[in-house]
Every structure is written in structure tokens, then in C-alpha cells.
Write an enzyme that holds these catalytic residues in place. Structure first.
Site, PDB file in Angstrom:
ATOM      1  N   ASP A 158       3.187   2.449  -7.126  1.00 26.53           N
ATOM      2  CA  ASP A 158       3.871   3.019  -5.963  1.00 26.53           C
ATOM      3  C   ASP A 158       4.861   4.088  -6.387  1.00 26.53           C
ATOM      4  O   ASP A 158       5.485   4.724  -5.534  1.00 26.53           O
ATOM      5  CB  ASP A 158       4.637   1.923  -5.215  1.00 26.53           C
ATOM      6  CG  ASP A 158       3.745   1.179  -4.238  1.00 26.53           C
ATOM      7  OD1 ASP A 158       2.601   1.615  -4.029  1.00 26.53           O
ATOM      8  OD2 ASP A 158       4.193   0.154  -3.694  1.00 26.53           O
ATOM      9  N   ASP A 168      -5.080  -3.627   0.031  1.00 27.46           N
ATOM     10  CA  ASP A 168      -3.780  -3.910  -0.562  1.00 27.46           C
ATOM     11  C   ASP A 168      -3.564  -5.418  -0.688  1.00 27.46           C
ATOM     12  O   ASP A 168      -4.260  -6.223  -0.057  1.00 27.46           O
ATOM     13  CB  ASP A 168      -2.687  -3.290   0.324  1.00 27.46           C
ATOM     14  CG  ASP A 168      -1.466  -2.874  -0.482  1.00 27.46           C
ATOM     15  OD1 ASP A 168      -1.260  -3.402  -1.571  1.00 27.46           O
ATOM     16  OD2 ASP A 168      -0.695  -2.017   0.024  1.00 27.46           O
TER      17      ASP A 168
END
Ligand code: GLA
Length: 712
Positions: free
Chosen positions: A514, A449
Site C-alpha cells: 500500500d 483483497d
């Protein structure tokens, strides 16, 4: 050697460059394949450009590498030596063919002390033209580079619209299309990562160009940092594309003997609409970008990712339960998201301290990994290695490792700072931590990430590190991949903020967004599919209501949308009732039956006049068609879905494989067409499917249908 014409040809594209020693190469053609060309015998025609009153006395067609010489075309290089040597005019020294599909050119400007190597590769099958350039400072003093783009590309006349992507967190890949005016079009990305807002891709389109017809040029810059995309209007009305890195002031200073390479620019011309560009991009990604462990793509395993199920609440019994339920419904890879490492109970602390939290995992991760493996799943782990929280052991020990401007307040993003990976000791530290996590072979997958933009990204010497940071990241990833060749890596950046052909050289999947709200996902995945093939796009079935939007869609609709990618689950399936778990398992099984077609096949997309969106995956003998009606239809009766690529393809048996949501019909209405499609299927010819279309039932909003097409 006087003028010479160099050409490269692929299946449907030709490029022609006019080459003259001592001069800059001139573009004569980039566009549809031209087999018969008399240009080399008609150089006079090229000199027809007339000197307009008020114009400069020197003219040429669009140059491959325009220098900064005060003439009209925007230069690919802007550089100086202490304010001098700003004028650059490239003279060709050599042009050689490398194989049948590549040209290598050497250019020099002796006066300015510069040399330039240019590579062009036109892939014979995929029609992708890849270009890059390398600048060498062969002069006496340091050279400051302000701008250095890949070689320029002339866009064919008449392509006066630009298609590109805009976005935001949880709202990636939003397709935009607008007319390019007299002033041209330009976009900078200065966020330090590819960004939600400005992915490094654009299309140049004619006003009539659509998915299936009309001329189109698509371009992607293989770079994960700052960039500039430019469509500049030429004096002859054409647009010229320039794409390269965007440098901060003083960021790149080449010492004598130093070199600088541009990221690769991949460009496609299509005479047959945007889908043909997409096909070329997908082929490029599959053949020359993504490197799978063992050289072969394994079936993309169904994921479960713990984030929206548990967030930072990592408790072993809960994780075991989740793993058990996941295995039961057919999940194949269990990814432990954020929250597992020392002191990580919220997003305010601990980034940098990459070892298991002793309170949550007293015996380390091994017991959980063992349990996951015993359940027949692979184990994956979330990391965010480029970052550090000020509240971490790492930062307390090495506050100087973070990027920032000495004497200024540190700019935080999600409470975190960015490590200066261009410092060898910092990269070495990060490598060792990741290496230790991967050492015993239990962790087979990393979700890597990157949750903030780079801002004021300066090193200890006060100079910007945006460019150096990307190169150091690539080097770190390469080192890790060499040490652990079987580990797959996902590129996540607050969702899809680092999705590009640069990072995909080192990774195997993009976390597309997301946002798992299926309604939002339709547009996000439509956009992402224009650039990347479905096997690298993470698409998960999320909870209801969706955490990113608060909206609720049916489980079937969420599954239908997540299926057309690399499917996974991002929800606490323990909380699903038994019927929902069974239904989810059914969809995951459907994905497994069809993933080989989606993940190796050709992808097309389109929209029906009624407003249904469709995705088609095709291999030689099979097709999978997904039709989605996100909003209320625009017409009372549904328009058929026409599949232009199926023309003259022979007979197909069309079967309805799955339905999500409702048909728009009266209660109890008999629907013989749907019944036939659902039972044995219906035989239709490719010509009919292409020109008349597959008749569709009227669909309610938030519904989807999956059809298979197989040989009867
Ligand atoms: C980012 C990612 C999410 C999740 C969280 C964890 O937002 O995009 O998928 O991993 O970080 O903190």
C-alpha cells in the site's frame, strides 16, 4: 535390494539419495552438479560417522523424512493417537522414477498405522527442486497431527547465514541477513495469511555470498497461511531446512482413511550468488505457477486504481472524469477500488453485501463499465470476499458464518470478521455473489483483497480453521477461475500480506504494498523481486505527498521506480497539471515499449559501491537497465555499474532512455558522456560491462537512469 543411490540432475544441481528397503532415505548430496560419483561403490565411507561418547548407538546422515524417534534430527511429522503412537520410523516400500526428473517414494510405519508418499521433482532447466509429502492415516483411530513439514533438505556445509524478509503494513519484503548460531534459526507465522511480517521464504548463505557470487540456497513454501520455517543445526555442523504449515492445537485430526498433503516446498541451490536463485524462482513462477488466461501472458496492461484518487467517494461524474483522463495518458485497465457496493462509505460497514450501492450506482455498474470500455480500457473491480462487517446485511442474516470462538468477544480487524469458507454454504454464497458480478463479462479483473489476520479462527465446533480456510480459499478461487477463465485476479492483502507461490497458482498479480512512496518502494521491490518476477508485482505511481508516508518525491522518480514491475497509477490524475500528465503519459509509453523485456526476461539486481541500486532485465537481444540512487551517494565520484551476466556476450549499444532527478554536477557543466549516451548511444562490449562496468555520472539522491542495451 541393498543400498541404492538415486540421483536427479538438472543444469547445475544434483541430488543424491541413498535408499535401502525398510529404512528411511538418507541425503547424500544436494548441491552443485556432480557428474562423476563413486559413492555407490564406497558405502563404507558413509559409515564413517563415529559414535561419539555419550551419543546414541544409531547414526545416519540427514534423513529425507526424519521420524520422531528420539534421535537428533527434527522430525517432519509430530502426531499421535490419543497420546500413543508418537514414535515414527519410516521404512521405504518403493522408490520409482517418474520421468527423468522426478522420484516418487512410498514409506510406511505399519506399527503406527501410517503411510507416507513423497514426491521430488528437480526441474531440468530451472534447477528448482520441488518436494511435498502426503500422509495417510491407515490405522484404526483418529490421528492428531501437530506438525507435518515437507521433506527436509540438507543445506551444504558452510552456509551459516540466513537471509529472510521482515515487514509490516506499507513496509513489506525488508531483507534481513544474520548468522545462524549453534541453536539454529526458526520462524513461525501464526497470522493466518502469508503476512507482512513473515513471508514463507528464506535463503541460506555463506558469509561471502552476494548477489553474483557464492553459494546460496533459496526456499519458498507455496502456502498462504500459517507456516514454520526452520534451520536446524545437525551434529555434523550443517543446517537442515524444514518448512511446513504451523497447526493450531487440535487443528488437524485425521480420521482413519484420511490424508494430509504438505504444501510444496521449492528449493534452489546456486553456486553463483543470490541472483541465480532468483532466476530459478522466476522461471518456476513463469513456467509452473501462474496460469494466464488462454495459457499465455498478455502484455501487462497499465492500471489505474481508484483507491488513493477517490477512496470511498464514488461519484459517477468524478469516475467518468478520472476514466477519461486515465485513458488519455495511456492507461489500459481501470480498477474500481473499495467503496462501490451497498452501504460502503467507510471501512466500518458493508463487507459481504456484494452488489452495487443504489445511491452511488443507481443503474448498477454497467454505465461506468460501458464508459470505461468505450475509452478503450478494461474494467476491474475490488472485492474482499472472505470478509464480513458486523454492520452488513450478510452478518445480520448469518452471524454464525463468521469465524470466532463462541462465548468470547469477537476479535475484529479493520472492523471486520472472517467468513468460515470451509462451510460449503458460505463458499457457495461467496461464489454466487462473485459469479453474478462477473456474469455479463464486463468485469474482466478482480482485485481480491484480504485485510486482516485470522485470529481466534475457530468454526462453530470450536476447532481452529486456519488450514481449512486456506484450502477453501484455493477451492473457491479455482471454481471461479473455471467459471470465468478469462478473468485475471490480483492478490492483495493490505498490500503484500498474501504474496506467495500458493496464491499465485490462482492469481496473476500481487499488490506489492500500500506504500506508493517511491523511496520506500525501492527496498520493497528489491525484496519482492528476489522471489517473484516483475510482471506479477503491482507497482503504481502514487500521489505526492505519498499517502502512506507523507513524503514527496518528484513525478519522474515515482515513475522510474514504478516502471520496473507491472506499472500502474494510483493517483487522481485529474488534479495533475497538464505538464505532469504529459510526463506521466511519457513514462507509461516507455513502460509499454519495454514491458516485454521485463516481463519475460531474466532479472538481475545489485548495488554499486557508491550506493546505487540497479535492476537489469535481459532477453536474448536486449537489456533494460534501471539504476536508482535513493540516498546521497557514498562516494564523490560514482562507481561504475558492473553487469556480471553480460560477460562474453559480444557488443552492445548502450543508450540512455530516461532520466529522473538530477545529476550531481555543477550548473552548466558539459557532460559529453551523458550526451553521447543520450544521442546515438555508446558501443561497449559485454566483457567491459561485466568486468569494468558502465561508467555512471554522479547522481543526486532520489534520481534514476534507464539504459537500453541493444545490438549495434
Ligand atoms: C487495502 C488495500 C488497498 C485498498 C484498500 C481498500 O488496504 O491494500 O489497496 O484496496 O484496502 O479498502
Amino acid at each position: 535390494m541393498a543400498h541404492q543411490l538415486y540421483r536427479l540432475d538438472s543444469r547445475s544441481t544434483t541430488i543424491l539419495l541413498e535408499i535401502e528397503p525398510g529404512r528411511s532415505p538418507v541425503w547424500r548430496h544436494f548441491g552443485p552438479r556432480v557428474d562423476d560419483c563413486e559413492l555407490a561403490r564406497n558405502w563404507q565411507a558413509c559409515a564413517l560417522l563415529s559414535l561419539a561418547p555419550g551419543a546414541m548407538d544409531r547414526l545416519s546422515g540427514p534423513l529425507l523424512t526424519p521420524g520422531f524417534d528420539g534421535l537428533a534430527q527434527k522430525p517432519t511429522l509430530a502426531a499421535h493417537r490419543g497420546g500413543a503412537d508418537t514414535v515414527h520410523a519410516w521404512g521405504l516400500e518403493s522408490c520409482t522414477r517418474a520421468g527423468t526428473d522426478s522420484l516418487e517414494l512410498l514409506l510406511a510405519d505399519a506399527r503406527a498405522g501410517l503411510r507416507l508418499e513423497v514426491r521430488l521433482h528437480l526441474d531440468a532447466d530451472s534447477d528448482v527442486l520441488s518436494l511435498d509429502a502426503m500422509l495417510h492415516n491407515v490405522g484404526d483411530g483418529p490421528l492428531e497431527v501437530q506438525q507435518f513439514s515437507a521433506p527436509s533438505i540438507p543445506v551444504p556445509h558452510g552456509l551459516d547465514e540466513v537471509g529472510y524478509f521482515n515487514g509490516e503494513w506499507a513496509h513489506e519484503f525488508q531483507w534481513q541477513r544474520e548468522k545462524v548460531g549453534a541453536a539454529g534459526w526458526s520462524r513461525d507465522n501464526r497470522r493466518g495469511r502469508t503476512s507482512h511480517q513473515t513471508p514463507a521464504a528464506l535463503f541460506a548463505l555463506a558469509s561471502q555470498t552476494g548477489d553474483h557470487a557464492g553459494p546460496a540456497v533459496g526456499a519458498q513454501l507455496a502456502w498462504s497461511g500459517n507456516h514454520r520455517l526452520d534451520l536446524q543445526r545437525q551434529d555434523d555442523g550443517r543446517l537442515v531446512l524444514l518448512a511446513g504449515e504451523w497447526f493450531a492445537p487440535g487443528e488437524v485430526i485425521l480420521a482413519p482413511g484420511d490424508s494430509l498433503r504438505t504444501p510444496a516446498l521449492h528449493v534452489v541451490f546456486s553456486a553463483a550468488g543470490m541472483n541465480a536463485v532468483t532466476r530459478s524462482f522466476h522461471a518456476l513462477c513463469r513456467q509452473r505457477v501462474v496460469r494466464w488466461p488462454g495459457g499465455r501472458q498478455r502484455p501487462r496492461p497499465v492500471h489505474i486504481n481508484t483507491w488513493e484518487a477517490l477512496y470511498f467517494r464514488h461519484e459517477l461524474t468524478e469516475l467518468y472524469e478520472l476514466a477519461e483522463q486515465a485513458a488519455r495518458i495511456g492507461v489500459e485497465r481501470f480498477v474500481l477500488d473499495d467503496g462501490w457496493f451497498k452501504g460502503r462509505n467507510n471501512d466500518r460497514a458493508a463487507l459481504g453485501d456484494w452488489w452495487p450501492d443504489p445511491d452511488k450506482f443507481p443503474q448498477g455498474l454497467a454505465p461506468l463499465i460501458d464508459r470505461v470500455q468505450a475509452l478503450g480500457m478494461e474494467f476491474g473491480l475490488w472485492v474482499e470476499p472472505e470478509m464480513v462487517n458486523p454492520d452488513s446485511d450478510l452478518y445480520r442474516a448469518h452471524p454464525d458464518w463468521a469465524l470466532g470462538v463462541a462465548g468470547r468477544e469477537l476479535v475484529l480487524g479493520r472492523n471486520q470478521l472472517v467468513l468460515d469458507l470451509s462451510r460449503p454454504e458460505v463458499s457457495a454464497f461467496v461464489f454466487e455473489k462473485l459469479h453474478a458480478l462477473l456474469a455479463d463479462g464486463g468485469v474482466r479483473y478482480l482485485k481480491w483483497d484480504m485485510n486482516r489476520d485470522l485470529a481466534q479462527a475457530c468454526g462453530g465446533d470450536g476447532r481452529s480453521r486456519y488450514h481449512a480456510q486456506v484450502l477453501a480459499l484455493y477451492a473457491l478461487l479455482e471454481r471461479l477461475r473455471t467459471a470465468h477463465p478469462d478473468v485475471e485476479i490480483e492478490s492483495c492483502a493490505s498490500g503484500g500480506a498474501r504474496a506467495d507461490l500458493g496464491i499465485l497458482r490462482y492469481t496473476h498479480r500481487i499488490w506489492t504494498s500500500d506504500n506508493n512512496d517511491a523511496m520506500s518502494r525501492v527496498a520493497i521491490q528489491q525484496g519482492a523481486l528476489r522471489l517473484f518476477p516483475p510482471e506479477v508485482l503491482g507497482c503504481h505511481v502514487g500521489p505526492a505527498p505519498a499517502h502512506a508516508t507523507g513524503r514527496t518525491q518528484s513525478l519522474d522518480f515515482r515513475c522510474a521506480v514504478a516502471l520496473f514491475g507491472h506499472m500502474g497509477v494510483e493517483a487522481d490524475v485529474r488534479r495533475f497539471d497538464a505538464a505532469s500528465r504529459d510526463r506521466l503519459a511519457w513514462w507509461l509509453a516507455l513502460y509499454k515499449r519495454w514491458r516485454h523485456v521485463m516481463h519475460h526476461g531474466v532479472i538481475d539486481q545489485g548495488q554499486t559501491p557508491s550506493g546505487a541500486i540497479w535492476w537489469l532485465a535481459s532477453d536474448a537481444q536486449t537489456h533494460l537497465l534501471c539504476v536508482i540512487m535513493p540516498v546521497p551517494p557514498d562516494t564523490v565520484q560514482a562507481s561504475p555499474v558492473r553487469l556480471p551476466t553480460l560477460a562474453t556476450s559480444g557488443a552492445w549499444r548502450v543508450r540512455l532512455q530516461a532520466r529522473a532527478g538530477q545529476l550531481r554536477q555543477r550548473a552548466g557543466q558539459h557532460n559529453p558522456w551523458i550526451n553521447a549516451l543520450e544521442a546515438d548511444g555508446v558501443c561497449l562490449s559485454g566483457d567491459e560491462l561485466a568486468h569494468i562496468g558502465l561508467p555512471l555520472p554522479a547522481m543526486q539522491p532520489e534520481s534514476a537512469l534507464y539504459f537500453s542495451l541493444e545490438r549495434p
